[in-house]
Design an enzyme around this catalytic site. Sequence first.
Site, PDB file in Angstrom:
ATOM      1  N   THR A 189       0.876  -1.171   0.000  1.00 50.77           N
ATOM      2  CA  THR A 189       0.000   0.000   0.000  1.00 50.77           C
ATOM      3  C   THR A 189       0.913   1.220   0.000  1.00 50.77           C
ATOM      4  O   THR A 189       2.045   1.146   0.485  1.00 50.77           O
ATOM      5  CB  THR A 189      -0.871   0.051   1.263  1.00 50.77           C
ATOM      6  OG1 THR A 189      -0.001   0.160   2.394  1.00 50.77           O
ATOM      7  CG2 THR A 189      -1.734  -1.186   1.405  1.00 50.77           C
ATOM      8  N   GLU A 334      -5.703  -3.874  -0.935  1.00 50.08           N
ATOM      9  CA  GLU A 334      -6.103  -5.020  -0.105  1.00 50.08           C
ATOM     10  C   GLU A 334      -7.195  -5.850  -0.760  1.00 50.08           C
ATOM     11  O   GLU A 334      -7.606  -6.874  -0.230  1.00 50.08           O
ATOM     12  CB  GLU A 334      -6.593  -4.517   1.259  1.00 50.08           C
ATOM     13  CG  GLU A 334      -5.493  -3.981   2.169  1.00 50.08           C
ATOM     14  CD  GLU A 334      -5.183  -2.508   1.960  1.00 50.08           C
ATOM     15  OE1 GLU A 334      -5.508  -1.979   0.872  1.00 50.08           O
ATOM     16  OE2 GLU A 334      -4.622  -1.880   2.865  1.00 50.08           O
ATOM     17  N   LYS A 442     -15.129  16.997  10.214  1.00 51.15           N
ATOM     18  CA  LYS A 442     -16.183  17.007  11.234  1.00 51.15           C
ATOM     19  C   LYS A 442     -16.329  18.421  11.756  1.00 51.15           C
ATOM     20  O   LYS A 442     -15.474  18.923  12.468  1.00 51.15           O
ATOM     21  CB  LYS A 442     -15.812  16.055  12.373  1.00 51.15           C
ATOM     22  CG  LYS A 442     -16.575  14.760  12.280  1.00 51.15           C
ATOM     23  CD  LYS A 442     -16.505  13.966  13.545  1.00 51.15           C
ATOM     24  CE  LYS A 442     -17.481  12.801  13.455  1.00 51.15           C
ATOM     25  NZ  LYS A 442     -17.337  11.857  14.527  1.00 51.15           N
ATOM     26  N   TRP A 447     -20.592  15.346   9.992  1.00 57.29           N
ATOM     27  CA  TRP A 447     -19.724  15.062   8.864  1.00 57.29           C
ATOM     28  C   TRP A 447     -20.081  15.903   7.638  1.00 57.29           C
ATOM     29  O   TRP A 447     -21.258  16.084   7.323  1.00 57.29           O
ATOM     30  CB  TRP A 447     -19.854  13.587   8.449  1.00 57.29           C
ATOM     31  CG  TRP A 447     -19.140  12.665   9.368  1.00 57.29           C
ATOM     32  CD1 TRP A 447     -18.472  13.007  10.515  1.00 57.29           C
ATOM     33  CD2 TRP A 447     -19.023  11.251   9.227  1.00 57.29           C
ATOM     34  NE1 TRP A 447     -17.947  11.881  11.101  1.00 57.29           N
ATOM     35  CE2 TRP A 447     -18.271  10.795  10.346  1.00 57.29           C
ATOM     36  CE3 TRP A 447     -19.456  10.336   8.288  1.00 57.29           C
ATOM     37  CZ2 TRP A 447     -17.960   9.448  10.516  1.00 57.29           C
ATOM     38  CZ3 TRP A 447     -19.151   8.998   8.469  1.00 57.29           C
ATOM     39  CH2 TRP A 447     -18.404   8.561   9.562  1.00 57.29           C
TER      40      TRP A 447
HETATM   41  P1  ADP Z   1      -3.579   4.135  -1.063  1.00 59.46           P
HETATM   42  O1  ADP Z   1      -4.726   4.278  -0.087  1.00 59.46           O
HETATM   43  O2  ADP Z   1      -2.305   3.892  -0.379  1.00 59.46           O
HETATM   44  O3  ADP Z   1      -3.587   5.156  -2.141  1.00 59.46           O
HETATM   45  P2  ADP Z   1      -4.854   2.206  -2.777  1.00 59.46           P
HETATM   46  O4  ADP Z   1      -4.388   2.484  -4.112  1.00 59.46           O
HETATM   47  O5  ADP Z   1      -5.063   0.832  -2.351  1.00 59.46           O
HETATM   48  O6  ADP Z   1      -3.820   2.762  -1.774  1.00 59.46           O
HETATM   49  O7  ADP Z   1      -6.117   3.093  -2.579  1.00 59.46           O
HETATM   50  C1  ADP Z   1      -7.345   2.616  -2.178  1.00 59.46           C
HETATM   51  C2  ADP Z   1      -8.201   3.766  -1.788  1.00 59.46           C
HETATM   52  O8  ADP Z   1      -8.444   4.624  -2.897  1.00 59.46           O
HETATM   53  C3  ADP Z   1      -9.580   3.366  -1.333  1.00 59.46           C
HETATM   54  O9  ADP Z   1      -9.574   2.935  -0.003  1.00 59.46           O
HETATM   55  C4  ADP Z   1     -10.348   4.665  -1.529  1.00 59.46           C
HETATM   56  O10 ADP Z   1     -10.127   5.567  -0.469  1.00 59.46           O
HETATM   57  C5  ADP Z   1      -9.705   5.234  -2.761  1.00 59.46           C
HETATM   58  N1  ADP Z   1     -10.530   4.940  -3.945  1.00 59.46           N
HETATM   59  C6  ADP Z   1     -10.350   3.977  -4.852  1.00 59.46           C
HETATM   60  N2  ADP Z   1     -11.282   4.043  -5.828  1.00 59.46           N
HETATM   61  C7  ADP Z   1     -12.085   5.086  -5.506  1.00 59.46           C
HETATM   62  C8  ADP Z   1     -13.232   5.684  -6.123  1.00 59.46           C
HETATM   63  N3  ADP Z   1     -13.730   5.254  -7.259  1.00 59.46           N
HETATM   64  N4  ADP Z   1     -13.793   6.741  -5.495  1.00 59.46           N
HETATM   65  C9  ADP Z   1     -13.294   7.223  -4.339  1.00 59.46           C
HETATM   66  N5  ADP Z   1     -12.207   6.715  -3.738  1.00 59.46           N
HETATM   67  C10 ADP Z   1     -11.606   5.658  -4.305  1.00 59.46           C
END
Ligand code: ADP
Length: 546
Positions: A189, A334, A442, A447
């Site tokens: 990640t 994940e 917040k 929210w």
């Molecule tokens: P990192 O969080 O380290 O950037 P990831 O690439 O695994 O790693 O990112 C996953 C995160 O990206 C998700 O938990 C979410 O917050 C965000 N995410 C992914 N796709 C979307 C989407 N279509 N809309 C909003 N947020 C998204």
Amino acid sequence: MFGLMQDRPLLISGIMRHVARFHGSAEIVSRGVDGSLHRMDYATLDRRSRRLARVLQGLGVQTGERVATLAWNGYRHVELYYAVSGMGAVCHTVNPRLTPDDIAYIMNDAADGLLFTDTTFAPLVAAVAPLLGGALRAVVVMCARAEMPAMALPPGIALLCYEDLMDAADEEFDWPEFDERTAASLCYTSGTTGRPKGVLYSHRSTVLHSMAVNAAAVMGLKPGDRALPIVPMFHVNAWGMVYAAMASGASLIMPGRHLDGASVANLMNSEGVTFAAGVPTVWLALLQHLRTTGERLHTVKRLGIGGSACPPAMIDAFAREYGVIIEHAWGMTECSPVGTYNTHRVMDGETEAESLSRRSKQGQALFGIDIRITDDEGGALPHDGKTSGNLQMRGNWVCSGYYGQEPGSALDAEGWFTTGDVASIDPQGQMLITDRAKDVIKSGGEWISSIELENLALLHPDVAEAAVVAAEHPKWAERPILVVVAKQGHDIDPEAVIGVLRGRVANWWLPDAVIVDSDLPHTATGKVSKLRLRQKYRGYLVERGI
Ligand code: ADP
């Protein structure tokens, strides 16, 4: 006993074997580091991948050993995906946009035995190598002898040339059969919360994810399609596209390092791309390029978007101006990464506004994944489309424990993985991400959805990019502030941006300040770095007494 069905292991090499036997003349087209195009059919790719497995054997790679890559999307990287996993070792893709420090941390954590790199990253490798703990035996540069860069490496780490090794090897290699629960690939990640953590995919999870991604309700690729993964192979296996496209018999078009709007449009049109996937920033650059040059997209029918929220304004613009359907997806490292997908469909009796609102959601869970929302005590919340809660998931390609930790250690007592995202789910099962838990604003205990405010700000014709973050406030604890970047050649009037929001959200949601900046910070995975923005603007309201 009664007769039962055959029990064949789900192995990544099965995808290569299938595509070579039944779609051997479909092709992989790769744009090289120098911009030139390289073409190869899948039958050749299979032979070269088996030859590469022989190279890896020669370099002493053991079952379960980690082999790292620092590489763009291209055919040699695909060969590594299949050869490393196919022989039973673990393909560890490293994100070159991270700092040398983070890369060294990740490579030490994984104890990578070999590193394969594109020529572009020679300076990066030279910076990282001295920080490594001793597991690394060799750096293999993915090029021909004539293209080998000069690189000083510490003693004990050999510098090798990919094509030299390939020339010296043979193809006498059959993909071995082993347990489908064997580790296949590793991705970290990007560490937006603390140090990066490894997610270790199995052959089984990868193959099941590919099948699910290939369903008609998801990317639905098929023979004759030409799929362009703009999303990098160094981040969550290019959203599984390298496996899914090949399993479906579609051709793969690989962009290399050229991801600007002009290069992407050129590659799409010259190679007849039908489907592409990437993060919103990439499609924003493409849209700006098309609008300024008047260039059209001749073959692209659909674009998959995920990684961060896709603004409805972008979905609308691609559909209206270019006849291209945007399919919004959600996922995370994940989750291999695809968890939900908003497939294209026309619904009877829907107004245009309703349709856009539906298409802007992140979609329905793929078969194989279950999702739900909970309150802070872990109680399940209703799927009424109004209530927001912590998004949880479980399924066949969801992480159970991070690399090096106990199985199940990343899950709650009922086996759910908490994503860190905040979402609502409507009665039709459509999920909408409203925030990340750590980005939530917040104000006075209530929210405010930063994503909703950002999407509205993008409706203003002068705004190219928008991000809402929390700033400290003496009375309300936090208040939203909006940071905007102007489109090229435009000026932004902050009051006019507030004017777009007013009336569309509750008055107390309106940002306390609109700041015009020249640029937004992005993370190594191409998302706006809310962390850095918050650091920059945290005290903005207090300092100005707003
Ligand atoms: P990192 O969080 O380290 O950037 P990831 O690439 O695994 O790693 O990112 C996953 C995160 O990206 C998700 O938990 C979410 O917050 C965000 N995410 C992914 N796709 C979307 C989407 N279509 N809309 C909003 N947020 C998204």
